[in-house]
Design a protein around this motif. Sequence first.
Motif, PDB file in Angstrom:
ATOM      1  N   LEU A   3       6.584   0.879  65.265  1.00 34.62           N
ATOM      2  CA  LEU A   3       7.453  -0.103  65.927  1.00 34.62           C
ATOM      3  C   LEU A   3       8.436   0.586  66.866  1.00 34.62           C
ATOM      4  O   LEU A   3       8.703   0.104  67.982  1.00 34.62           O
ATOM      5  CB  LEU A   3       8.221  -0.920  64.882  1.00 34.62           C
ATOM      6  N   GLN A   4       8.970   1.724  66.443  1.00 33.23           N
ATOM      7  CA  GLN A   4       9.899   2.468  67.285  1.00 33.23           C
ATOM      8  C   GLN A   4       9.215   2.957  68.561  1.00 33.23           C
ATOM      9  O   GLN A   4       9.767   2.845  69.667  1.00 33.23           O
ATOM     10  CB  GLN A   4      10.467   3.652  66.499  1.00 33.23           C
ATOM     11  N   ALA A   5       7.997   3.507  68.413  1.00 34.96           N
ATOM     12  CA  ALA A   5       7.263   4.016  69.572  1.00 34.96           C
ATOM     13  C   ALA A   5       6.936   2.885  70.548  1.00 34.96           C
ATOM     14  O   ALA A   5       7.009   3.061  71.775  1.00 34.96           O
ATOM     15  CB  ALA A   5       5.987   4.713  69.120  1.00 34.96           C
ATOM     16  N   ALA A   6       6.597   1.723  70.011  1.00 33.65           N
ATOM     17  CA  ALA A   6       6.285   0.578  70.886  1.00 33.65           C
ATOM     18  C   ALA A   6       7.529   0.136  71.647  1.00 33.65           C
ATOM     19  O   ALA A   6       7.473  -0.132  72.862  1.00 33.65           O
ATOM     20  CB  ALA A   6       5.748  -0.569  70.033  1.00 33.65           C
ATOM     21  N   ARG A   7       8.652   0.087  70.942  1.00 36.65           N
ATOM     22  CA  ARG A   7       9.902  -0.337  71.593  1.00 36.65           C
ATOM     23  C   ARG A   7      10.290   0.634  72.701  1.00 36.65           C
ATOM     24  O   ARG A   7      10.775   0.222  73.768  1.00 36.65           O
ATOM     25  CB  ARG A   7      11.009  -0.435  70.541  1.00 36.65           C
ATOM     26  N   GLU A   8      10.095   1.916  72.486  1.00 38.12           N
ATOM     27  CA  GLU A   8      10.425   2.928  73.500  1.00 38.12           C
ATOM     28  C   GLU A   8       9.598   2.748  74.772  1.00 38.12           C
ATOM     29  O   GLU A   8      10.017   3.159  75.859  1.00 38.12           O
ATOM     30  CB  GLU A   8      10.207   4.321  72.923  1.00 38.12           C
ATOM     31  N   ARG A   9       8.428   2.155  74.626  1.00 33.69           N
ATOM     32  CA  ARG A   9       7.551   1.938  75.783  1.00 33.69           C
ATOM     33  C   ARG A   9       7.669   0.531  76.343  1.00 33.69           C
ATOM     34  O   ARG A   9       6.861   0.121  77.184  1.00 33.69           O
ATOM     35  CB  ARG A   9       6.096   2.243  75.373  1.00 33.69           C
ATOM     36  N   GLY A  10       8.624  -0.204  75.854  1.00 31.54           N
ATOM     37  CA  GLY A  10       8.837  -1.552  76.367  1.00 31.54           C
ATOM     38  C   GLY A  10       7.802  -2.554  75.905  1.00 31.54           C
ATOM     39  O   GLY A  10       7.660  -3.630  76.513  1.00 31.54           O
ATOM     40  N   LEU A  11       7.079  -2.219  74.840  1.00 30.70           N
ATOM     41  CA  LEU A  11       6.055  -3.134  74.325  1.00 30.70           C
ATOM     42  C   LEU A  11       6.657  -4.067  73.293  1.00 30.70           C
ATOM     43  O   LEU A  11       7.449  -3.654  72.443  1.00 30.70           O
ATOM     44  CB  LEU A  11       4.910  -2.336  73.688  1.00 30.70           C
ATOM     45  N   ARG A  12       6.286  -5.330  73.372  1.00 31.83           N
ATOM     46  CA  ARG A  12       6.758  -6.320  72.422  1.00 31.83           C
ATOM     47  C   ARG A  12       5.767  -6.430  71.259  1.00 31.83           C
ATOM     48  O   ARG A  12       4.553  -6.419  71.469  1.00 31.83           O
ATOM     49  CB  ARG A  12       6.919  -7.690  73.096  1.00 31.83           C
ATOM     50  N   VAL A  13       6.303  -6.522  70.059  1.00 29.84           N
ATOM     51  CA  VAL A  13       5.487  -6.724  68.851  1.00 29.84           C
ATOM     52  C   VAL A  13       5.831  -8.103  68.313  1.00 29.84           C
ATOM     53  O   VAL A  13       7.011  -8.408  68.072  1.00 29.84           O
ATOM     54  CB  VAL A  13       5.798  -5.631  67.799  1.00 29.84           C
ATOM     55  N   PRO A  14       4.855  -9.001  68.175  1.00 26.74           N
ATOM     56  CA  PRO A  14       3.410  -8.760  68.254  1.00 26.74           C
ATOM     57  C   PRO A  14       2.774  -9.180  69.580  1.00 26.74           C
ATOM     58  O   PRO A  14       1.547  -9.142  69.692  1.00 26.74           O
ATOM     59  CB  PRO A  14       2.891  -9.655  67.129  1.00 26.74           C
ATOM     60  N   GLU A  15       3.582  -9.616  70.581  1.00 24.76           N
ATOM     61  CA  GLU A  15       2.987 -10.164  71.803  1.00 24.76           C
ATOM     62  C   GLU A  15       2.087  -9.144  72.513  1.00 24.76           C
ATOM     63  O   GLU A  15       0.982  -9.480  72.980  1.00 24.76           O
ATOM     64  CB  GLU A  15       4.087 -10.639  72.752  1.00 24.76           C
ATOM     65  N   ASP A  16       2.555  -7.875  72.613  1.00 22.74           N
ATOM     66  CA  ASP A  16       1.781  -6.847  73.306  1.00 22.74           C
ATOM     67  C   ASP A  16       1.008  -5.949  72.341  1.00 22.74           C
ATOM     68  O   ASP A  16      -0.005  -5.353  72.730  1.00 22.74           O
ATOM     69  CB  ASP A  16       2.719  -5.964  74.146  1.00 22.74           C
ATOM     70  N   LEU A  17       1.506  -5.819  71.131  1.00 24.22           N
ATOM     71  CA  LEU A  17       0.893  -4.910  70.161  1.00 24.22           C
ATOM     72  C   LEU A  17       1.098  -5.458  68.758  1.00 24.22           C
ATOM     73  O   LEU A  17       2.225  -5.796  68.371  1.00 24.22           O
ATOM     74  CB  LEU A  17       1.536  -3.514  70.253  1.00 24.22           C
ATOM     75  N   SER A  18       0.022  -5.558  67.996  1.00 24.91           N
ATOM     76  CA  SER A  18       0.124  -5.921  66.580  1.00 24.91           C
ATOM     77  C   SER A  18       0.184  -4.652  65.752  1.00 24.91           C
ATOM     78  O   SER A  18      -0.526  -3.678  66.029  1.00 24.91           O
ATOM     79  CB  SER A  18      -1.080  -6.771  66.150  1.00 24.91           C
ATOM     80  N   VAL A  19       1.039  -4.673  64.723  1.00 29.11           N
ATOM     81  CA  VAL A  19       1.240  -3.499  63.861  1.00 29.11           C
ATOM     82  C   VAL A  19       1.158  -3.942  62.403  1.00 29.11           C
ATOM     83  O   VAL A  19       1.773  -4.947  62.022  1.00 29.11           O
ATOM     84  CB  VAL A  19       2.606  -2.825  64.122  1.00 29.11           C
ATOM     85  N   ALA A  20       0.417  -3.189  61.593  1.00 31.18           N
ATOM     86  CA  ALA A  20       0.294  -3.509  60.165  1.00 31.18           C
ATOM     87  C   ALA A  20       0.521  -2.257  59.333  1.00 31.18           C
ATOM     88  O   ALA A  20       0.162  -1.150  59.743  1.00 31.18           O
ATOM     89  CB  ALA A  20      -1.079  -4.098  59.864  1.00 31.18           C
ATOM     90  N   GLY A  21       1.114  -2.452  58.161  1.00 31.80           N
ATOM     91  CA  GLY A  21       1.395  -1.330  57.266  1.00 31.80           C
ATOM     92  C   GLY A  21       0.624  -1.440  55.957  1.00 31.80           C
ATOM     93  O   GLY A  21      -0.417  -2.102  55.877  1.00 31.80           O
ATOM     94  N   PHE A  22       1.153  -0.779  54.934  1.00 35.76           N
ATOM     95  CA  PHE A  22       0.532  -0.777  53.610  1.00 35.76           C
ATOM     96  C   PHE A  22       1.623  -0.410  52.604  1.00 35.76           C
ATOM     97  O   PHE A  22       2.430   0.469  52.876  1.00 35.76           O
ATOM     98  CB  PHE A  22      -0.600   0.261  53.543  1.00 35.76           C
ATOM     99  N   ASP A  23       1.669  -1.067  51.477  1.00 31.56           N
ATOM    100  CA  ASP A  23       2.565  -0.842  50.329  1.00 31.56           C
ATOM    101  C   ASP A  23       3.455  -2.034  50.050  1.00 31.56           C
ATOM    102  O   ASP A  23       3.705  -2.375  48.914  1.00 31.56           O
ATOM    103  CB  ASP A  23       3.471   0.399  50.470  1.00 31.56           C
ATOM    104  N   ASP A  24       4.006  -2.676  51.096  1.00 34.24           N
ATOM    105  CA  ASP A  24       4.953  -3.782  50.951  1.00 34.24           C
ATOM    106  C   ASP A  24       6.204  -3.339  50.204  1.00 34.24           C
ATOM    107  O   ASP A  24       6.631  -3.987  49.247  1.00 34.24           O
ATOM    108  CB  ASP A  24       4.316  -4.990  50.266  1.00 34.24           C
ATOM    109  N   ILE A  25       6.811  -2.247  50.656  1.00 35.40           N
ATOM    110  CA  ILE A  25       8.110  -1.853  50.120  1.00 35.40           C
ATOM    111  C   ILE A  25       9.181  -2.749  50.737  1.00 35.40           C
ATOM    112  O   ILE A  25       8.915  -3.500  51.676  1.00 35.40           O
ATOM    113  CB  ILE A  25       8.405  -0.362  50.407  1.00 35.40           C
TER     114      ILE A  25
END
Length: 331
Positions: A252-274
């Motif tokens: 998410l940080q890397a996307a924000r640095e490039r001006g990309l919107r999440v999830p409009e420009d990029l979808s991101v998924a994780g694992f663990d649900d902490i």
Amino acid sequence: MPDNRRASLRDIAAETGVSVATVSRVLNDRVNVAPRTRDLVLQAVERHKQRATQPSRPRTVYVRCPYVLTDYFGVIVSSIAETLKLHGLRLVLDAGESAQDSDALTVLPSQDDINGAILILPPEAGDQLVTLSHTGFPFVVVDPRTPPPPDIAAVSAAHFSGARAVADHLIGLGHRDIGVIAGPDEWLAGDARLAGHRAALAQAGILLTPERLRHIEPTTAAGRSAAASLLDLSPRLTAIVCFNDKVAVGTLQAARERGLRVPEDLSVAGFDDIDLSEATDPALTTVRQPLQEMGRIAVTQLMRVLDGHQPEALHIELATTLVVRDSTAAH
């Protein structure tokens, strides 16, 4: 017959592997019991009598988690501690990264005040666990780093099916240009999750090419760096699936640095649900691991061994759950 008598019969039957009816026939001096079976039952009864006359002392369990007790490990350790207390067992905790350099596995069998152990993601090689097992010392492994040897009790999450579910989710949203930030090579959870991602992509006719795959240590900083390199690819990825939630935060940080919107420009998924996964902006789509249940089952498995029984199953995989939040959207 009083309830406590019936419980005693069940205990002896479980310990000897014969039926409750057979135990009853032996105790009532019936003749239709094989001599060897009769001796087996009587010996078990004598052991129970000896235990009853010995002064009671709470059993002590050594819990080793050679990592910082962050959300992930902290939840598991807390669950183990609460379950041990519920059953009247004492806890000796060895935690923190400094524990990685200890020779705990070699000295455990000689510790007279330790009755058993729960080892969380042990960094040692499998043959060291086998050596410990051959001493007869009872222990259970939680979230093994490498495939557990056949005769060692282990509890983990269903990494493959969880990873496949989250990749299927992204594919179902229309994503085809998908990058994967995987965990370290030769790490059981990492290998299983990557295999799950590959299976989903392959079924959809999508090839995970080497340039779209990164293997990293699962930290936020490493995730940020890996995501930056993936987002510089052409054509640009529309989705990135991450080894864990911390890696997803870095993404998410890397996307924000490039001006990309999440999830409009990029979808991101994780694992663990902490807990962190709900605090991000946007909140993370992720895979929930049953961390508390892993801790509880590890204690249950160990208690069966301490009581002289075989675990009901040596290798237990607990189901994971896909949790869809705001970091993924249709492409």
